[in-house]
Design a protein around this motif. Sequence first.
Motif, PDB file in Angstrom:
ATOM      1  N   ARG A 213       0.474  -1.688   0.548  1.00 35.93           N
ATOM      2  CA  ARG A 213       0.235   0.108  -0.224  1.00 35.93           C
ATOM      3  C   ARG A 213       0.277   1.226   0.359  1.00 35.93           C
ATOM      4  NH1 ARG A 213      -5.050   0.145   2.262  1.00 35.93           N
ATOM      5  NH2 ARG A 213      -4.919   1.728   3.575  1.00 35.93           N
ATOM      6  N   SER A 214       0.355   2.769  -0.956  1.00 29.29           N
ATOM      7  CA  SER A 214       0.970   3.393  -0.587  1.00 29.29           C
ATOM      8  C   SER A 214       0.998   4.400   0.892  1.00 29.29           C
ATOM      9  CB  SER A 214       0.061   4.696  -2.252  1.00 29.29           C
ATOM     10  OG  SER A 214      -0.496   5.155  -1.798  1.00 29.29           O
ATOM     11  N   VAL A 215       1.415   5.459   0.481  1.00 27.73           N
ATOM     12  CA  VAL A 215       1.885   5.843   2.502  1.00 27.73           C
ATOM     13  C   VAL A 215       1.592   7.057   1.960  1.00 27.73           C
ATOM     14  CG1 VAL A 215       3.729   6.884   4.220  1.00 27.73           C
ATOM     15  CG2 VAL A 215       4.337   4.043   3.134  1.00 27.73           C
ATOM     16  N   ALA A 216       0.128   7.682   3.307  1.00 28.95           N
ATOM     17  CA  ALA A 216      -0.171   8.529   3.071  1.00 28.95           C
ATOM     18  C   ALA A 216       1.584   9.713   3.849  1.00 28.95           C
ATOM     19  CB  ALA A 216      -0.971   8.996   4.788  1.00 28.95           C
ATOM     20  N   ASN A 217       1.046  10.702   2.893  1.00 34.93           N
ATOM     21  CA  ASN A 217       2.104  11.548   2.435  1.00 34.93           C
ATOM     22  C   ASN A 217       1.261  13.307   2.568  1.00 34.93           C
ATOM     23  OD1 ASN A 217       1.817  12.811   0.047  1.00 34.93           O
ATOM     24  ND2 ASN A 217       2.695  11.030  -0.205  1.00 34.93           N
ATOM     25  N   ALA A 218       2.288  14.669   2.296  1.00 37.18           N
ATOM     26  CA  ALA A 218       1.710  15.606   1.644  1.00 37.18           C
ATOM     27  C   ALA A 218       0.694  15.740   0.885  1.00 37.18           C
ATOM     28  CB  ALA A 218       2.858  16.828   2.151  1.00 37.18           C
ATOM     29  N   ARG A 219       0.772  14.920  -0.164  1.00 35.13           N
ATOM     30  CA  ARG A 219       0.092  15.135  -1.652  1.00 35.13           C
ATOM     31  C   ARG A 219      -1.730  13.618  -1.502  1.00 35.13           C
ATOM     32  NH1 ARG A 219       2.056  19.259  -1.965  1.00 35.13           N
ATOM     33  NH2 ARG A 219       3.480  20.047  -2.989  1.00 35.13           N
ATOM     34  N   THR A 220      -1.661  13.283  -0.144  1.00 34.43           N
ATOM     35  CA  THR A 220      -2.469  12.328  -0.173  1.00 34.43           C
ATOM     36  C   THR A 220      -4.117  12.306  -0.011  1.00 34.43           C
ATOM     37  OG1 THR A 220      -1.932  11.380   1.401  1.00 34.43           O
ATOM     38  CG2 THR A 220      -0.248  10.786  -0.803  1.00 34.43           C
ATOM     39  N   ARG A 221      -4.359  13.777   0.521  1.00 29.42           N
ATOM     40  CA  ARG A 221      -5.889  14.223   0.823  1.00 29.42           C
ATOM     41  C   ARG A 221      -6.304  14.398   0.140  1.00 29.42           C
ATOM     42  NH1 ARG A 221      -5.910  14.817   6.928  1.00 29.42           N
ATOM     43  NH2 ARG A 221      -7.490  13.659   7.121  1.00 29.42           N
ATOM     44  N   LEU A 222      -7.836  14.901  -0.102  1.00 33.79           N
ATOM     45  CA  LEU A 222      -8.527  15.191  -1.327  1.00 33.79           C
ATOM     46  C   LEU A 222      -8.522  16.531  -0.625  1.00 33.79           C
ATOM     47  CD1 LEU A 222     -10.761  12.764  -2.556  1.00 33.79           C
ATOM     48  CD2 LEU A 222      -9.109  13.912  -3.326  1.00 33.79           C
ATOM     49  N   TYR A 223      -9.280  17.464  -0.695  1.00 32.47           N
ATOM     50  CA  TYR A 223      -9.825  18.952  -0.015  1.00 32.47           C
ATOM     51  C   TYR A 223     -10.516  18.779   0.675  1.00 32.47           C
ATOM     52  CZ  TYR A 223     -13.482  22.431   0.465  1.00 32.47           C
ATOM     53  OH  TYR A 223     -14.641  23.193   1.322  1.00 32.47           O
ATOM     54  N   SER A 224     -10.773  19.879   1.679  1.00 34.45           N
ATOM     55  CA  SER A 224     -11.672  19.475   3.292  1.00 34.45           C
ATOM     56  C   SER A 224     -11.769  20.545   3.945  1.00 34.45           C
ATOM     57  CB  SER A 224     -12.159  18.130   3.680  1.00 34.45           C
ATOM     58  OG  SER A 224     -10.421  18.353   4.050  1.00 34.45           O
ATOM     59  N   VAL A 225     -10.637  20.911   4.016  1.00 38.29           N
ATOM     60  CA  VAL A 225     -10.620  22.203   4.856  1.00 38.29           C
ATOM     61  C   VAL A 225      -9.542  23.256   4.545  1.00 38.29           C
ATOM     62  CG1 VAL A 225     -10.685  21.284   7.203  1.00 38.29           C
ATOM     63  CG2 VAL A 225      -8.355  20.174   6.203  1.00 38.29           C
ATOM     64  N   ALA A 407      -8.168  30.018 -15.381  1.00 40.24           N
ATOM     65  CA  ALA A 407      -9.677  29.663 -13.907  1.00 40.24           C
ATOM     66  C   ALA A 407      -8.437  29.742 -12.376  1.00 40.24           C
ATOM     67  CB  ALA A 407     -10.202  29.626 -14.199  1.00 40.24           C
ATOM     68  N   ILE A 408      -8.780  30.233 -11.501  1.00 36.60           N
ATOM     69  CA  ILE A 408      -8.136  30.073 -10.584  1.00 36.60           C
ATOM     70  C   ILE A 408      -9.384  29.201  -9.086  1.00 36.60           C
ATOM     71  CG2 ILE A 408      -7.330  31.008  -8.621  1.00 36.60           C
ATOM     72  CD1 ILE A 408      -5.207  32.216 -10.206  1.00 36.60           C
ATOM     73  N   ASP A 409      -9.605  28.751  -8.580  1.00 35.02           N
ATOM     74  CA  ASP A 409     -11.183  28.580  -7.406  1.00 35.02           C
ATOM     75  C   ASP A 409     -10.461  27.692  -6.017  1.00 35.02           C
ATOM     76  OD1 ASP A 409     -13.335  28.361  -6.409  1.00 35.02           O
ATOM     77  OD2 ASP A 409     -13.498  27.266  -7.977  1.00 35.02           O
ATOM     78  N   ASN A 410     -11.110  27.869  -5.170  1.00 30.71           N
ATOM     79  CA  ASN A 410     -10.666  27.300  -4.036  1.00 30.71           C
ATOM     80  C   ASN A 410      -9.375  27.820  -3.445  1.00 30.71           C
ATOM     81  OD1 ASN A 410     -13.206  25.859  -4.384  1.00 30.71           O
ATOM     82  ND2 ASN A 410     -12.416  24.063  -5.314  1.00 30.71           N
ATOM     83  N   MET A 411      -8.720  29.083  -3.155  1.00 34.72           N
ATOM     84  CA  MET A 411      -7.460  29.508  -2.365  1.00 34.72           C
ATOM     85  C   MET A 411      -7.839  29.153  -0.715  1.00 34.72           C
ATOM     86  SD  MET A 411      -7.069  33.254  -4.914  1.00 34.72           S
ATOM     87  CE  MET A 411      -5.837  33.534  -4.276  1.00 34.72           C
ATOM     88  N   ARG A 412      -6.588  28.689  -0.844  1.00 37.61           N
ATOM     89  CA  ARG A 412      -6.705  27.714   0.524  1.00 37.61           C
ATOM     90  C   ARG A 412      -4.888  27.648   1.212  1.00 37.61           C
ATOM     91  NH1 ARG A 412      -7.371  24.075  -3.006  1.00 37.61           N
ATOM     92  NH2 ARG A 412      -6.628  22.112  -3.210  1.00 37.61           N
ATOM     93  N   ILE A 413      -5.243  27.398   2.476  1.00 38.74           N
ATOM     94  CA  ILE A 413      -3.801  26.906   3.494  1.00 38.74           C
ATOM     95  C   ILE A 413      -4.211  25.487   3.954  1.00 38.74           C
ATOM     96  CG2 ILE A 413      -2.895  27.581   5.217  1.00 38.74           C
ATOM     97  CD1 ILE A 413      -2.473  29.757   3.044  1.00 38.74           C
ATOM     98  N   VAL A 414      -3.123  24.279   3.129  1.00 34.15           N
ATOM     99  CA  VAL A 414      -3.938  23.095   4.257  1.00 34.15           C
ATOM    100  C   VAL A 414      -2.173  23.475   4.553  1.00 34.15           C
ATOM    101  CG1 VAL A 414      -3.491  20.771   3.080  1.00 34.15           C
ATOM    102  CG2 VAL A 414      -4.305  22.466   2.168  1.00 34.15           C
ATOM    103  N   ASN A 415      -2.486  22.271   5.679  1.00 34.26           N
ATOM    104  CA  ASN A 415      -1.234  21.801   7.107  1.00 34.26           C
ATOM    105  C   ASN A 415      -1.215  20.537   6.288  1.00 34.26           C
ATOM    106  OD1 ASN A 415       0.424  21.186   8.709  1.00 34.26           O
ATOM    107  ND2 ASN A 415      -1.108  21.474  10.351  1.00 34.26           N
ATOM    108  N   THR A 416       0.121  20.222   5.516  1.00 36.74           N
ATOM    109  CA  THR A 416       0.378  18.666   5.009  1.00 36.74           C
ATOM    110  C   THR A 416       0.471  18.113   5.878  1.00 36.74           C
ATOM    111  OG1 THR A 416       2.730  19.791   4.609  1.00 36.74           O
ATOM    112  CG2 THR A 416       1.042  20.459   3.152  1.00 36.74           C
ATOM    113  N   VAL A 417       0.864  18.343   7.120  1.00 39.52           N
ATOM    114  CA  VAL A 417       1.588  17.376   8.184  1.00 39.52           C
ATOM    115  C   VAL A 417       0.647  16.512   9.429  1.00 39.52           C
ATOM    116  CG1 VAL A 417       3.477  17.225  10.267  1.00 39.52           C
ATOM    117  CG2 VAL A 417       3.859  18.084   8.273  1.00 39.52           C
ATOM    118  N   ALA A 418      -0.172  17.950   9.816  1.00 38.06           N
ATOM    119  CA  ALA A 418      -1.437  16.927  10.457  1.00 38.06           C
ATOM    120  C   ALA A 418      -2.558  16.304   9.997  1.00 38.06           C
ATOM    121  CB  ALA A 418      -2.084  18.632  11.696  1.00 38.06           C
ATOM    122  N   ARG A 419      -2.543  15.057  10.777  1.00 35.68           N
ATOM    123  CA  ARG A 419      -3.169  14.238  10.131  1.00 35.68           C
ATOM    124  C   ARG A 419      -4.944  13.913  10.484  1.00 35.68           C
ATOM    125  NH1 ARG A 419      -1.159  13.658   5.311  1.00 35.68           N
ATOM    126  NH2 ARG A 419      -2.253  12.758   4.581  1.00 35.68           N
TER     127      ARG A 419
END
Length: 419
Positions: A213-225, A407-419
């Motif tokens: 299985r692939s390991v979770a990292n900063a690029r494996t989460r879908l948008y949520s917060v 086109a630009i949409d969903n400008m956000r700030i993401v914590n890449t460490v906290a899960r």
Amino acid sequence: MKKFTINSINRISFLLLFFVAGALSSCKEEDPTAPAEAKAAPVIEAVRSMNPAKADSTFTQSTLGSTIVIKGQNLENTRTITFNGYNASFNTAYASDNYVIVRIPELTPTVATAANVPNKLVVGNSKGEAVYDFTVLPPVPLIEAMSNEFVKAGQTLTLYGKYFYFVKDVTFPGGVKGTNVTASPDGLSLTVTVPSGVDPSKGDVVVTSESGRSVANARTRLYSVGMVGNFDDKNPFGWGINPATNITNTAPGITALDGKFALISMALPGGYGWSNDKVINLADYNGAQIFPTQPANMYNAEDPIANFEARMEVAVTNTASLNGLQLQVMTQEATDKELTANVNLKDFVRSTDGKWYTVAVPLANLANGSTKLAKYGDLLKGNKKGEKHYRAVIVNTNAADVPATIAIDNMRIVNTVAR
């Protein structure tokens, strides 16, 4: 005194040479490191795991770096073991007539490094070789980027990374599996249709292959917060593009992700030229906090700024090339200095057909000379007036103007460490 003739001297020399040769021969036979003569060619009957729980299971494939047990006959005097032609080191102390233990070398060729690997395990001794069909699997899949973190059910998501070989399935947050999974022949990308029932708050996208299985990292989460501005229900628009005409739900060749988006459609001035029409500045001039503070575990003011990225979805059309085009992110810090960080659009936007891609800019790269943010709380403070700014600018580093619709949409700030 006894005299020696030539003949007698020759006889003595011959005898000395005979005894020396015999002594050397005796030493060679007693050398414990010298390979012993095998009684017959090796035979491979099966390959087993070193894991006691799987000791009774036989298999025909394993991953790089795995330690395996080769079961067969005439293995005690094994001289060579190769995987796909690559020599493996092994300890003869762990070889018996029926078993030999060996670790698959990390540099063994696999489909990830050589398209036509033979998938053969070969054991050799002084009497011959045994050949066994055995597949050495590449490492577990590695997701390095997802085409669009704001993807919806029924849409196609592209994953970029490495080792997408022998893929079994793609699991989305919420435990649902995607369909129409197709990996590229080079293992560097994979497409999957997003299923219904995805819950972005419940984990990461996971690719499972024969290797694991692939390991979770900063690029494996879908948008949520972390949303700052989506140009619909969360839109602290400050200045830049004309909101009356450039915050829209339609553009040539671009389909909205969800509701409205910001549109930059112009000849982008060359040589880093400026134009307010290529700027999207989000701000609340009354001093309200526009940056996310909840959930608290993801937006802790004391967390290092290196944990965070500015992200947004970008779609491009009506341009001949993305070469030289950059996305710049800007904010103001406590002394009113403007801190900026740039990324090349072509590193994220992989086509100019209006398809949406997620672009990420590390906030640790925001700088003005030696001035940088140290922790997330520095971003939350804003400038001298307490105003918070989150700006996206399209920069054209080419000498000539470059027409483009962006086109630009969903400008956000993401914590890449906290899960």
